[in-house]
Design a protein around this motif. Structure first.
Motif, PDB file in Angstrom:
ATOM      1  N   ARG A   1       0.845  -1.189   0.000  1.00 17.19           N
ATOM      2  CA  ARG A   1       0.000   0.000   0.000  1.00 17.19           C
ATOM      3  C   ARG A   1       0.886   1.246   0.000  1.00 17.19           C
ATOM      4  N   VAL A   2       0.413   2.292  -0.613  1.00 19.77           N
ATOM      5  CA  VAL A   2       1.213   3.507  -0.760  1.00 19.77           C
ATOM      6  C   VAL A   2       1.391   4.205   0.581  1.00 19.77           C
ATOM      7  N   ARG A   3       0.338   4.289   1.363  1.00 21.77           N
ATOM      8  CA  ARG A   3       0.381   5.054   2.600  1.00 21.77           C
ATOM      9  C   ARG A   3       1.063   4.243   3.697  1.00 21.77           C
ATOM     10  N   THR A   4       1.976   4.904   4.403  1.00 22.76           N
ATOM     11  CA  THR A   4       2.657   4.288   5.544  1.00 22.76           C
ATOM     12  C   THR A   4       1.832   4.514   6.800  1.00 22.76           C
ATOM     13  N   ARG A   5       1.668   3.485   7.594  1.00 19.87           N
ATOM     14  CA  ARG A   5       0.857   3.582   8.801  1.00 19.87           C
ATOM     15  C   ARG A   5       1.657   4.240   9.926  1.00 19.87           C
ATOM     16  N   ALA A   6       1.038   5.215  10.585  1.00 19.88           N
ATOM     17  CA  ALA A   6       1.665   5.972  11.669  1.00 19.88           C
ATOM     18  C   ALA A   6       1.554   5.198  12.981  1.00 19.88           C
TER      19      ALA A   6
END
Length: 225
Positions: A42-47
């Protein structure tokens, strides 16, 4: 409600609780999460904090952002003036792109020290021994630049610094340098000596010359003038 219905409701609630537990993951403050869904990142990195994944579909990878101080294995390097020296260094780095660090290289925590070892060996081979011993700060800066240039940008890792921890000289060269030190002290009127500490090897020690005796040939007191 009969017993079978109660058992069915309890089983359904238990399954929902297990599914919710599997769907909620917690990412620690020094980590970032990278989710791979059906083989595609997935493109978004999880915070940091709680995050949701699809059980059986998503796979969560945690990547640490902590600064890593890695030991570069000791090695023997030949300088430009053909002197073999032993080197031991430390390389400090951290992850700046979690997805690249995860998929750009197989194991960045092993790849970075291995690359740094090769870059340090190549950099030292272009330096004379005198320059190697002259200024440790400039040498560390030069080694840092060499390792930064060697580490691939696609790894998502940034090298902060390289520090030379130990520099081993050949025994013959060490004896020559010790003799030169003794000669300089002898010219200055200081006699060098050797002492052997308990449980250790012989080390140079400088012995100050004995106090000189001055004889006054003049009158012993003003009354003798």
């Amino acid at each position: 409600m009969d017993a079978p219905a109660i058992i069915g409701c309890a089983a359904a609630i238990g399954c929902l609780a297990l599914a919710a537990r599997a769907a909620v993951r917690v990412i620690r403050p020094h980590e970032r999460g990278v989710v791979v869904r059906l083989g595609r990142p997935r493109v978004r990195t999880r915070a940091p904090g709680p995050t949701f994944v699809l059980p059986g579909v998503d796979r969560l990878h945690r990547v640490s952002l902590w600064t890593v101080v890695a030991d570069v294995a000791a090695q023997d390097v030949i300088t430009r003036d053909k002197v073999a020296v032993g080197l031991h260094a430390l390389v400090t780095f951290h992850v700046v792109d979690p997805a690249a660090a995860l998929f750009g290289v197989e194991d960045y925590q092993r790849a970075v020290p291995a690359t740094a070892r090769a870059a340090i060996r190549a950099a030292i081979s272009r330096v004379d021994l005198g320059d190697l011993l002259a200024n440790r700060a400039d040498l560390n800066a030069a080694l840092t630049g060499a390792v930064v240039a060697a580490v691939d940008d696609g790894w998502g890792v940034r090298v902060d610094r390289v520090q030379l921890e130990e520099l081993g000289l050949p025994a013959s060269l060490t004896r020559v340098m010790a003799r030169q030190v003794r000669e300089r002290h002898s010219v200055a009127g200081v006699t060098p000596a050797l002492y052997v500490p308990s449980g250790g090897a012989a080390k140079p020690r400088v012995r100050a010359p004995a106090k000189s005796t001055v004889t006054w040939a003049g009158p012993r007191s003003p009354m003798d003038c």
